[in-house]
Design a protein around this motif. Structure first.
Motif, PDB file in Angstrom:
ATOM      1  N   UNK A 127       3.811  -0.661  -6.237  1.00 40.82           N
ATOM      2  CA  UNK A 127       4.668  -1.032  -7.363  1.00 40.82           C
ATOM      3  C   UNK A 127       4.829  -2.554  -7.349  1.00 40.82           C
ATOM      4  N   UNK A 128       4.278  -3.217  -8.376  1.00 42.40           N
ATOM      5  CA  UNK A 128       4.276  -4.680  -8.389  1.00 42.40           C
ATOM      6  C   UNK A 128       5.686  -5.249  -8.455  1.00 42.40           C
ATOM      7  N   UNK A 129       6.538  -4.640  -9.256  1.00 37.40           N
ATOM      8  CA  UNK A 129       7.922  -5.134  -9.361  1.00 37.40           C
ATOM      9  C   UNK A 129       8.640  -4.999  -8.023  1.00 37.40           C
ATOM     10  N   UNK A 130       8.386  -3.910  -7.336  1.00 41.64           N
ATOM     11  CA  UNK A 130       9.019  -3.693  -6.035  1.00 41.64           C
ATOM     12  C   UNK A 130       8.517  -4.711  -5.021  1.00 41.64           C
ATOM     13  N   UNK A 131       7.226  -5.050  -5.082  1.00 38.79           N
ATOM     14  CA  UNK A 131       6.658  -6.043  -4.164  1.00 38.79           C
ATOM     15  C   UNK A 131       7.283  -7.415  -4.397  1.00 38.79           C
ATOM     16  N   UNK A 160      13.599   4.659   4.084  1.00 38.31           N
ATOM     17  CA  UNK A 160      12.801   5.201   5.191  1.00 38.31           C
ATOM     18  C   UNK A 160      11.785   4.166   5.696  1.00 38.31           C
ATOM     19  N   UNK A 161      11.232   3.352   4.785  1.00 38.24           N
ATOM     20  CA  UNK A 161      10.273   2.332   5.207  1.00 38.24           C
ATOM     21  C   UNK A 161      10.936   1.301   6.103  1.00 38.24           C
ATOM     22  N   UNK A 204      15.059   1.298  -7.528  1.00 34.62           N
ATOM     23  CA  UNK A 204      13.731   1.629  -8.029  1.00 34.62           C
ATOM     24  C   UNK A 204      13.128   2.793  -7.251  1.00 34.62           C
ATOM     25  N   UNK A 205      13.282   2.772  -5.921  1.00 27.96           N
ATOM     26  CA  UNK A 205      12.708   3.832  -5.084  1.00 27.96           C
ATOM     27  C   UNK A 205      13.599   4.065  -3.873  1.00 27.96           C
ATOM     28  N   UNK A 206      14.000   5.310  -3.673  1.00 29.23           N
ATOM     29  CA  UNK A 206      14.827   5.659  -2.522  1.00 29.23           C
ATOM     30  C   UNK A 206      14.020   5.652  -1.220  1.00 29.23           C
ATOM     31  N   UNK A 227       0.811  -1.210   0.000  1.00 30.34           N
ATOM     32  CA  UNK A 227       0.000   0.000   0.000  1.00 30.34           C
ATOM     33  C   UNK A 227       0.847   1.264   0.000  1.00 30.34           C
ATOM     34  N   UNK A 228       2.061   1.156   0.529  1.00 31.94           N
ATOM     35  CA  UNK A 228       2.941   2.323   0.576  1.00 31.94           C
ATOM     36  C   UNK A 228       3.522   2.653  -0.787  1.00 31.94           C
ATOM     37  N   UNK A 229       3.973   1.622  -1.521  1.00 31.56           N
ATOM     38  CA  UNK A 229       4.709   1.874  -2.765  1.00 31.56           C
ATOM     39  C   UNK A 229       3.880   1.625  -4.028  1.00 31.56           C
TER      40      UNK A 229
END
Length: 625
Positions: free
Chosen positions: A353-357, A388-389, A382-384, A349-351
């Motif tokens: 992004x299916x590839x990131x998951x 933080x997460x 992919x995401x900085x 829910x935060x990102x």
């Protein structure tokens, strides 16, 4: 008696007479062709005699039975009954239609409670009730009509009740009548909600009496002694957990939606064949930090000194402040991990992004720190915001590579769906009947698993046997280099792993994390002529599994056998418990369905290696080269 004529075919006489209640007039005829070729003509008087025999001299046990029987008769023949006189010595009723001669007079027999029919005029000259509504179809009649079905199915819904009554009796009742009839029938079968709370102290005493060594306690709060907490753990569960279950506990809760609100808390272990093993159950008036701390303190008392001889516990739960603080307070040495369903949903829910998951799940299952860090690097590219997460969800609480405890391959909470089903099945039952339903289900699990294990001829339980078989099959492609008597170097095309069969350690960490020899360990054991099955943890053996379910949960006697004892206990100053003040608000409660597929890893999304778009492979890519 003039009427309509209908020809029907029946296999037996019972089915022939069963159609009587579906007729809409009190004057009709049926010609029944039986399976043996006999042709029988029945009119309404014949059908009535088959089911509702009413004649001068017929006896009823008491006036209430007489009244009920005549109401049933009026509904069956669809005429309105008017009661002229009803007291302790006589009962007089007649047809409500003016001019209809039907009338009955029953009187009490001297010296006994029995009522007998003195006079009867059974002739009807009226047309009876011509619509679907009937004055005698009261809430009490509905309750008596559906009592047998509610006994077999407590989930019998009011909408089903009114439909079945219309089909079987030709009578229309309102939804509220059906609902109140069910409530009255449930109270007659199981007692009221208030009685359930009042008899809780006696119920706990019965549990400890029938199952010695069990824990059962109830507590109340406030000057009115309103129910607050109930804790139950059966001796069979306690013994089975210490005997052979893995040192792994799952904690979860489900909210109760009955007349009085509350929550059911549970601590469950996992047996050798990956079956849930409920250890302790609690009912609380509200889910809050205080009740979670109390539940964990009771669980700590239950485990007692036995935890000194056990490996360090691993506790899995959702990330909830009350649970986290309670575990730190009462189980400071235990390893506490989070349920991956909650963590993965937050990440998704935060990102969004299916590839990131997909990379996240690869990081979750990574066995070594090096593998985990490589996946983290991919996610950061992919995401900085991933960095933080990770500050909010430290990897040591969910990632296999960093988690210090042993999950045995369990990343979700299997007890969640069980608790949800218990809350759904028991939300209309009083608290004692709810606990009895849960006890019956746990006892059935114990009996079925005990009987099933008696048919096993292997060394290990079936699930462990399958994993060992797979490990042995994969071990054939490895090259084994022996360093000394206990250490081996396993060489493959991908990497080299070190195995120590004395300490049961492999550098891939799978042997330590799952308790079963991995493919590298299997290759080392086979090379030195050892039996791979004997190097699994003892809890995976069939003998340990049988020991887990060796004890039985005793049956609690019927409440009628200990009702007097309960009253004596309460009369002697023992706690008299009243219902909690948290009553269900009006309106339909919201339902949140927990589906099994939501607890599993999401489906992998394919990425094209040529155009780098998601949803198709390079082989099926339609983009021009």
């Amino acid at each position: 008696m003039a009427g309509r004529y209908q020809v029907c075919r029946f296999e037996d006489y019972d089915k022939c007479f069963a159609l009587r209640s579906r007729r809409r007039t009190n004057s009709f005829q049926m010609q029944c062709l039986m399976a043996d070729g006999a042709l029988i003509t029945l009119d309404s008087d014949d059908i009535l005699a088959a089911d509702h025999v009413l004649a001068v001299g017929k006896e009823f046990p008491d006036v209430e039975t007489c009244r009920r029987s005549l109401k049933d008769l009026a509904i069956a023949l669809h005429f309105d009954l008017r009661i002229v006189k009803s007291d302790r010595s006589r009962f007089i009723a007649k047809c409500s239609k003016e001019g209809c001669p039907w009338r009955i007079h029953a009187a009490k027999c001297p010296g006994v409670q029995t009522f007998t029919v003195r006079t009867l005029n059974s002739e009807h000259t009226c047309e009876g009730v011509r619509d679907l509504h009937h004055q005698q179809a009261s809430v009490g009649w509905v309750a008596r009509s559906v009592e047998a079905r509610i006994r077999d199915n407590p989930q019998y819904k009011p909408k089903e009740i009114l439909q079945d009554i219309r089909d079987e009796h030709g009578v229309a009742v309102s939804y509220m009548q059906a609902w109140r009839g069910k409530e009255r029938s449930m109270a007659a079968l199981h007692g009221t909600y208030e009685e359930g709370y009042r008899f809780l102290p006696a119920y706990c005493e019965q549990i400890k009496l029938v199952n010695p060594g069990s824990f059962a306690s109830v507590s109340a709060s406030g000057p009115e002694n309103c129910f607050q907490r109930l804790f139950i753990a059966y001796r069979a569960s306690i013994s089975g957990f210490f005997s052979a279950c893995r040192p792994l506990l799952e904690l979860d809760r489900a909210h109760l939606k009955g007349k009085y609100l509350g929550a059911i808390l549970c601590a469950a272990a996992v047996d050798a064949d990956d079956g849930l093993f409920p250890l302790a159950i609690a009912i609380v008036d509200n889910e809050n930090d205080e009740n979670w701390s109390w539940f964990l303190s009771e669980l700590r008392k239950l485990l007692g000194m036995n935890t000194d001889s056990m490996p360090r516990l691993t506790i899995l739960s959702e990330r909830q402040s009350g649970i986290v603080e309670a575990v730190e307070t009462h189980f400071p040495t235990a390893f506490h991990g989070f349920c991956l369903r909650y963590v993965s949903e937050n990440f998704r829910d935060t990102f969004k992004n299916t590839k990131l998951v997909n990379i996240f799940w690869n990081a979750v299952y990574a066995l070594t720190v090096a593998e985990f860090e490589s996946k983290i690097t991919e996610m950061v590219e992919i995401s900085q915001d991933v960095v933080a997460w990770f500050d909010l969800f430290p990897p040591h609480l969910w990632a296999v590579a960093y988690f210090q405890g042993v999950r045995y391959g369990h990343f979700g909470l299997g007890i969640t769906e069980v608790l949800y089903n218990w809350a759904l099945e028991c939300h209309e039952l009083p608290i004692i009947q709810m606990m009895e339903h849960i006890r019956h289900q746990i006892s059935a699990w114990f009996d079925n698993r005990r009987e099933l294990s008696m048919r096993w001829n292997s060394i290990l339980v079936p699930s462990a046997e399958r994993r060992i078989t797979e490990a042995v099959a994969d071990a054939r492609c490895y090259q084994v280099l022996r360093a000394n008597e206990v250490e081996f170097e396993i060489v493959s095309t991908e990497r080299t792993n070190i195995v120590d069969i004395r300490t049961r350690v492999c550098s891939c960490r799978r042997w330590q994390l799952y308790g079963l020899p991995c493919a590298h360990a299997a290759a080392a054991l086979i090379s030195c002529g050892r039996n791979v099955h004997l190097f699994a943890e003892p809890c995976f053996t069939v003998s340990s599994y049988q020991q887990t379910y060796s004890q039985m949960i005793g049956e609690i006697p019927d409440r009628s056998l200990w009702k007097e004892e309960a009253e004596e206990l309460q009369g002697g100053g023992i706690l008299r418990i009243r219902p909690p003040k948290t009553r269900r608000p009006p309106g339909r409660p919201k339902k949140k369905v927990v589906r099994v597929e939501n607890l599993k890893r999401p489906k992998r999304i394919v990425q094209c290696g040529r155009c780098h778009l998601l949803g198709h492979s390079q082989k099926k890519c339609t983009q021009p080269i």
